[in-house]
Design a protein around this motif. Sequence first.
Motif, PDB file in Angstrom:
ATOM      1  N   GLU A 162     -23.564  89.300  28.513  1.00 36.02           N
ATOM      2  CA  GLU A 162     -23.538  90.546  29.288  1.00 36.02           C
ATOM      3  C   GLU A 162     -22.804  90.248  30.589  1.00 36.02           C
ATOM      4  OE1 GLU A 162     -24.228  94.552  29.906  1.00 36.02           O
ATOM      5  OE2 GLU A 162     -24.926  93.423  28.165  1.00 36.02           O
TER       6      GLU A 162
ATOM      7  N   HIS B 257     -21.220  95.739  36.089  1.00 32.71           N
ATOM      8  CA  HIS B 257     -20.400  96.523  35.173  1.00 32.71           C
ATOM      9  C   HIS B 257     -19.222  97.167  35.887  1.00 32.71           C
ATOM     10  CE1 HIS B 257     -24.303  96.896  32.633  1.00 32.71           C
ATOM     11  NE2 HIS B 257     -23.631  95.801  32.336  1.00 32.71           N
TER      12      HIS B 257
ATOM     13  N   ARG C  30     -14.952  96.615  36.614  1.00 27.15           N
ATOM     14  CA  ARG C  30     -14.917  95.969  35.312  1.00 27.15           C
ATOM     15  C   ARG C  30     -14.179  94.635  35.373  1.00 27.15           C
ATOM     16  NH1 ARG C  30     -16.245  98.277  30.667  1.00 27.15           N
ATOM     17  NH2 ARG C  30     -14.611  97.196  29.496  1.00 27.15           N
TER      18      ARG C  30
ATOM     19  N   HIS D 263     -11.929  88.659  29.619  1.00 32.88           N
ATOM     20  CA  HIS D 263     -13.334  88.279  29.687  1.00 32.88           C
ATOM     21  C   HIS D 263     -14.128  88.940  28.560  1.00 32.88           C
ATOM     22  CE1 HIS D 263     -12.627  86.817  33.882  1.00 32.88           C
ATOM     23  NE2 HIS D 263     -13.574  85.981  33.534  1.00 32.88           N
ATOM     24  N   TYR D 264     -13.912  90.226  28.349  1.00 31.89           N
ATOM     25  CA  TYR D 264     -14.646  90.913  27.293  1.00 31.89           C
ATOM     26  C   TYR D 264     -14.247  90.378  25.920  1.00 31.89           C
ATOM     27  CZ  TYR D 264     -16.494  94.243  30.658  1.00 31.89           C
ATOM     28  OH  TYR D 264     -17.168  94.805  31.717  1.00 31.89           O
TER      29      TYR D 264
ATOM     30  N   THR E 116     -17.361  88.361  23.785  1.00 29.29           N
ATOM     31  CA  THR E 116     -17.963  89.192  22.752  1.00 29.29           C
ATOM     32  C   THR E 116     -17.997  88.372  21.465  1.00 29.29           C
ATOM     33  OG1 THR E 116     -17.128  91.229  23.751  1.00 29.29           O
ATOM     34  CG2 THR E 116     -17.794  91.330  21.440  1.00 29.29           C
TER      35      THR E 116
ATOM     36  N   LYS F 291     -26.706  89.236  23.061  1.00 28.95           N
ATOM     37  CA  LYS F 291     -26.277  88.947  24.431  1.00 28.95           C
ATOM     38  C   LYS F 291     -27.433  88.288  25.184  1.00 28.95           C
ATOM     39  CE  LYS F 291     -22.760  92.552  24.689  1.00 28.95           C
ATOM     40  NZ  LYS F 291     -22.241  93.732  25.446  1.00 28.95           N
TER      41      LYS F 291
END
Length: 322
Positions: free
Chosen positions: A122, A126, A129, A134-135, A139, A209
Amino acid sequence: MKSPVKISVIVPVYNVEDYLPFALQSLMDQTLVDVEFICVNDGSTDNSLEMLKEYAKKDERFIIIDKKNGGVSSARNEGLKRASGRWIMFLDPDDYLDKKACERVWIEGEEGKTDIINFGVEIVPHQPRASAWHYYSLTVPTKRYYEFTPFVLFGEPSAKPFIWHQAYSRALLNRANAWFDEELKLGEDQAFLMNLYPHAQYFSFIEDKLYSYRVIRKNSAMQVLRKDENIKMKQHLSLVEKVFEHWKANGFMEKYGKELLEWALEFIVYDIEESEADSDCKAAFAIRLNVIIEKYDLVPLTKGLGPNGAHYYKALKSFMKG
């Protein structure tokens, strides 16, 4: 002698008094009881050590090590020396764990053979962003691998460069004689993973997560280092050479040399492409990488590179001309 615990969580601590309570409380709240939290104070000059001692009074699972400042790799190595867990996890002191993180890791390790458990992240806050990279890297889709192949390390986005959203069996760490390179000030996570993964056979990737990553922290020492392109490039080149040395010594280069070469080309040449340094400086870095490639007899492999690797090798030769 104290009996081994199920999981050891190692926390390197240096001047993080503003964030440390979140990390420590997340450890104290873990639903798995048979764990230990090894917090290594690396010469903090703020109130971090006092905070650690307060939590140790509240919960006997906290083990506090106080040492002179030696850097994050030194602190993690001290934690590894002390850890008794069958599984080893890492927590950076400005991040925090889901309360079921240790329990979930333990269950995954018990469900089937696995050496490394890679779990989701996580990203906080947030807003604003984090980067798309990174995402992409943090993930994690649920899957298992039952042997090491280059794809596990180079094809799975979450395999590297971060160590803290993965758990490692003590048996694997012992087999690989895995330690953090204290000479590296940047990229020490990636060097650790690059050298560890080929020693493993079973890999679990789970989407849960379990780790909250604070992507932006002002005044972070790593943020300062990364802004100095000269230091960053020298450290990255040193990382590449150290990984090459390990793979050569352990027979991995003979099996997976092409994939390793493609990784090194993308890793360094991308840095050069993005650098604002002058052409002479870029040429010096390119020449240094080429010297490393020649030293490990990887030039013949350049003829079999895939499209991506071939692009970066061509770019490397261009940068060498200045």
